[in-house]
Design a protein around this motif. Sequence first.
Motif, mmCIF file in Angstrom:
data_model
loop_
_atom_site.group_PDB
_atom_site.id
_atom_site.type_symbol
_atom_site.label_atom_id
_atom_site.label_comp_id
_atom_site.label_asym_id
_atom_site.label_seq_id
_atom_site.Cartn_x
_atom_site.Cartn_y
_atom_site.Cartn_z
ATOM 1 N N SER A 9 0.827 -1.207 0.000
ATOM 2 C CA SER A 9 0.000 0.000 0.000
ATOM 3 C C SER A 9 0.859 1.253 0.000
ATOM 4 N N ARG A 10 1.848 1.285 0.879
ATOM 5 C CA ARG A 10 2.717 2.467 0.943
ATOM 6 C C ARG A 10 3.655 2.547 -0.255
ATOM 7 N N ASP A 11 4.031 1.388 -0.779
ATOM 8 C CA ASP A 11 4.922 1.388 -1.937
ATOM 9 C C ASP A 11 4.282 2.059 -3.142
ATOM 10 N N PHE A 12 2.973 1.846 -3.325
ATOM 11 C CA PHE A 12 2.274 2.489 -4.444
ATOM 12 C C PHE A 12 2.520 3.987 -4.427
ATOM 13 N N ARG A 13 2.383 4.580 -3.269
ATOM 14 C CA ARG A 13 2.520 6.023 -3.155
ATOM 15 C C ARG A 13 3.982 6.469 -3.180
ATOM 16 N N ARG A 14 4.850 5.701 -2.515
ATOM 17 C CA ARG A 14 6.254 6.077 -2.460
ATOM 18 C C ARG A 14 6.889 6.092 -3.846
ATOM 19 N N PHE A 15 6.607 5.063 -4.634
ATOM 20 C CA PHE A 15 7.229 4.966 -5.946
ATOM 21 C C PHE A 15 6.732 6.037 -6.909
ATOM 22 N N TRP A 33 -0.917 15.387 -2.948
ATOM 23 C CA TRP A 33 -1.728 14.179 -3.174
ATOM 24 C C TRP A 33 -1.793 13.816 -4.640
ATOM 25 N N LYS A 34 -1.646 12.534 -4.903
ATOM 26 C CA LYS A 34 -1.942 11.954 -6.208
ATOM 27 C C LYS A 34 -2.914 10.805 -5.972
ATOM 28 N N PRO A 35 -4.091 10.836 -6.594
ATOM 29 C CA PRO A 35 -5.038 9.741 -6.332
ATOM 30 C C PRO A 35 -4.470 8.416 -6.829
ATOM 31 N N LEU A 36 -4.823 7.362 -6.134
ATOM 32 C CA LEU A 36 -4.382 6.047 -6.574
ATOM 33 C C LEU A 36 -5.001 5.716 -7.931
ATOM 34 N N ARG A 37 -6.284 6.099 -8.087
ATOM 35 C CA ARG A 37 -6.981 5.908 -9.361
ATOM 36 C C ARG A 37 -7.449 7.269 -9.886
ATOM 37 N N SER A 92 -16.831 9.335 -0.782
ATOM 38 C CA SER A 92 -17.148 8.071 -1.452
ATOM 39 C C SER A 92 -16.171 7.822 -2.593
ATOM 40 N N ALA A 93 -15.924 8.869 -3.388
ATOM 41 C CA ALA A 93 -14.982 8.721 -4.505
ATOM 42 C C ALA A 93 -13.575 8.425 -4.001
ATOM 43 N N LEU A 94 -13.157 9.094 -2.926
ATOM 44 C CA LEU A 94 -11.813 8.862 -2.387
ATOM 45 C C LEU A 94 -11.670 7.445 -1.842
ATOM 46 N N MET A 95 -12.721 6.937 -1.232
ATOM 47 C CA MET A 95 -12.633 5.585 -0.679
ATOM 48 C C MET A 95 -12.560 4.530 -1.776
ATOM 49 N N ILE A 96 -13.122 4.834 -2.934
ATOM 50 C CA ILE A 96 -12.970 3.918 -4.069
ATOM 51 C C ILE A 96 -11.582 4.096 -4.663
ATOM 52 N N SER A 97 -11.154 5.335 -4.762
ATOM 53 C CA SER A 97 -9.876 5.636 -5.408
ATOM 54 C C SER A 97 -8.681 5.146 -4.596
ATOM 55 N N GLU A 98 -8.695 5.403 -3.281
ATOM 56 C CA GLU A 98 -7.491 5.223 -2.480
ATOM 57 C C GLU A 98 -7.314 3.824 -1.920
ATOM 58 N N ASP A 99 -8.262 2.960 -2.107
ATOM 59 C CA ASP A 99 -8.134 1.580 -1.638
ATOM 60 C C ASP A 99 -7.452 0.754 -2.724
ATOM 61 N N GLU A 100 -6.361 0.070 -2.366
ATOM 62 C CA GLU A 100 -5.621 -0.718 -3.354
ATOM 63 C C GLU A 100 -6.502 -1.784 -3.992
ATOM 64 N N LEU A 101 -7.403 -2.333 -3.207
ATOM 65 C CA LEU A 101 -8.351 -3.311 -3.727
ATOM 66 C C LEU A 101 -9.738 -2.681 -3.716
ATOM 67 N N ILE A 102 -10.370 -2.596 -4.876
ATOM 68 C CA ILE A 102 -11.677 -1.955 -4.991
ATOM 69 C C ILE A 102 -12.631 -2.561 -3.978
ATOM 70 N N ASP A 103 -13.260 -1.700 -3.178
ATOM 71 C CA ASP A 103 -14.104 -2.187 -2.088
ATOM 72 C C ASP A 103 -15.532 -2.429 -2.575
ATOM 73 N N PHE A 104 -15.667 -3.397 -3.473
ATOM 74 C CA PHE A 104 -16.978 -3.852 -3.933
ATOM 75 C C PHE A 104 -17.274 -5.193 -3.266
ATOM 76 N N ARG A 105 -18.519 -5.376 -2.825
ATOM 77 C CA ARG A 105 -18.906 -6.631 -2.171
ATOM 78 C C ARG A 105 -19.881 -7.390 -3.068
ATOM 79 N N THR A 106 -19.442 -8.534 -3.570
ATOM 80 C CA THR A 106 -20.272 -9.309 -4.492
ATOM 81 C C THR A 106 -21.446 -9.977 -3.783
ATOM 82 N N HIS A 107 -21.294 -10.234 -2.488
ATOM 83 C CA HIS A 107 -22.390 -10.894 -1.758
ATOM 84 C C HIS A 107 -23.637 -10.007 -1.732
ATOM 85 N N ALA A 108 -23.461 -8.723 -1.477
ATOM 86 C CA ALA A 108 -24.605 -7.800 -1.452
ATOM 87 C C ALA A 108 -25.292 -7.773 -2.816
#
Length: 774
Positions: A78-84, A441-445, A601-617
């Motif tokens: 997670s930190r490497d994404f931003r550091r690099f 800041w640079k967004p992850l996505r 909401s947009a930041l929580m989608i952008s900044e999470d290395e793994l998209i926080d979508f739940r297929t069960h819901a």
Amino acid sequence: MSYVPEDEEAQPLLPTQRTRSNSIASIVARGRSNTISSFKIGYDAVKRHKVEFFSLLVASLILYMGFTVAFLPRTSLSRDFRRFHFSKVTRAETYRIYLESLLRENHAKDHVRNYTEYRHFTGDDHVLQYTLDQLKSYGFSPKIEKYYPWLNTPVDSEVSLWIDDKLAYNASMIEDFLEEDPSSSSPQSVPAFHGYSANGDVTAQFVFCNYGKIEDYEYLLEKGIDLKGKIHIIRYDSMFRGLKVKNAEKYGAAAVILYTDSFDDGEITEANGYKAYPHGPARNPSGIQRGSVEYFTDFPGDPTTPGYASKSPHTKRMSPAGKLPAIPSVPLSGREVAKILEHLNGKGCKIGPGGNIGGFSYYSGPSDPNVTVRVYNEQEYGIQEMSDVIVEIPGILHGNSIIIANHRDSWTVGGAGDPNSGSSILLEIARGFSELRKNGWKPLRTIKLISWDGEEPAMLGSTEYGENHERQLKKQAIAYLNLDTAISGSKFQCEANPLLASVLLSAAKHTPFVGRPSTSLYDHWKETSDLDIGVLGSGTDFAVFQNHLGVPSGNFKFAGNREDDAVYQYHTNYDSYTWMEKFVDPNYELHNTMAIFTGMSALMISEDELIDFRTHAYMSKIRQYYNGWHKMLNSTFPADSKLQTLAGTLSRKLDDLAESESVLFDTHTAQLRKKARKDYPVWLFYKKLIIYFKLTAANQKLKMLDRLFLTERGLKDRDWMKHSIFGPDKYLGYFGDVIPGLHEALLVKDREETLEWLQILCKQFEKVSKLIHL
């Protein structure tokens, strides 16, 4: 001439000669000689002890590297994404800076007032320039994309009552001017009209058709009411007005008058003792609801370029027939229509639940042959230029994007609620992101902020954009967040693809409600609607993303609660900043809450290395609705073994997906997310590589999941709607339907259509099963 021997150092110095031992040249010469001699001696030593020297050198390097590695900080992927990528802001700091920047200041009031200063139809330059100027002031470089749709501009309209061929009444086509509301008395105010309404001049008897729903027409036919060739008078409700006119045309109407009955406003009415706007929260009786009657809940966008963008004035075009009414329609206020409807009392049959139109007993008519209405409608059609405004904030991870958008065009001078509450919120979100960029800041996505043009006539700006960039959006878009009529009451409403549910609930927990640190939006949401997330339908700009491209979408607003909130003066001249500040959001705190929530909401989608979508819901929601359609199938086709077998197979597949496969996949992604945030020493870098590849694969699956439900054929009679799980209700328009193709086939008892949709769904869910299989 004296003789100088070749070897000066070998000659004795004469007494009369100046010593050269202290000269600069001598020093340099001696130094060079000594250095060369040292190198020679060193080289000879190295030659003699070559093995020992290099062994010592290698040992020193190993010792140095070992010491360095041992004391290097442990890092996570997670930190490497931003550091690099030289991003200076952590995820937690991103949320904090954004939140503080919007809590510290709130410019929504200024934005709303500026947006509602002038009339702003599709293509208006004033609101375009204001949007550009504001975005540039925040340090962005907005891009303009122009499109050229075919649409109408009002010229003239009239509704008049005639008795014995004499003019008895001429209805007003514009609201009363109010001294208390500057917007309502603007010289730019335009008489009411319908977008995409047909030209015509019709004089005929008239009938009252209640809400204009299919069941209303079937009831009138059962009662023997003559509908053909008449002017149909229909009242507004939550059903899309274009479908009302479509139904009227289907049942023989020559023209249509649509009006607003305050009976449908809920508790807050003059009939219940409340004063009308501007002196109270009830509807002003002269208010007229403008709006489009193009069938945009079936086919949004430019009706002359279905499925492709109108990128130039010379784009090849098709006939719009079938996508808009062929009969004229006009809107009226409840006050004006009363003078007409009272002539139906005692004629025909009573229909509907009653209402608040004074002097009218809600009889169907038709009117007497000598009592007629004239409907005159003149619109000028042509190609018009419009502009979408796009800001892109490039992300670290290429090929992924989140879009936040709102439209800025309105039917009136005002439009404070629809759409400019959302326009102001979009600019506030941009300001918050600007503060983040100032902090490194640079967004992850990638995040895109878009101001659409031309939403009101037929979601023109968003649809043309989506059709123009279809391939790229299907490949890259992760989510679309929509703001339209964002603030018109106090009750938070959320409609969204279930994949987004987890993100939205988390963002609500991090959002202070109207600036109160002790109360979150989550708390308000839970208290008012038990965290309900509704089904997306249509009627606004998410349609092209969710229903056509398979991009998980969300639509957010604060709306009236029908119990104690002021009535929303929807699409009237009274949807103004005066109304907004007096009855809805005096300090623009709801605007601020919505800006924080949507951006978070947009930041929580952008900044999470793994998209926080739940297929069960997602799978659970689908199964919930499918179970209802399965029961309907059993009762509609009880003896059809083929349909029963196929429906049972699909039911079992959905059970597996909802109860086990999606649960396992969500558990896997949750564990993967933890691993991406776990710190590892440098020598275990290979573990982070493994996590990275698993992360990339999981993200790709989550991004493509919703696209698996797109069909080439689309829904029956509206093939632009490609999604097999979500689509607008065919008969109501604005409301959403789940598994609409199957549902519609069952409603009309079409066996072949039912069979085809069962087969399509079986194949699609099999693909989903393979996609999330571990």
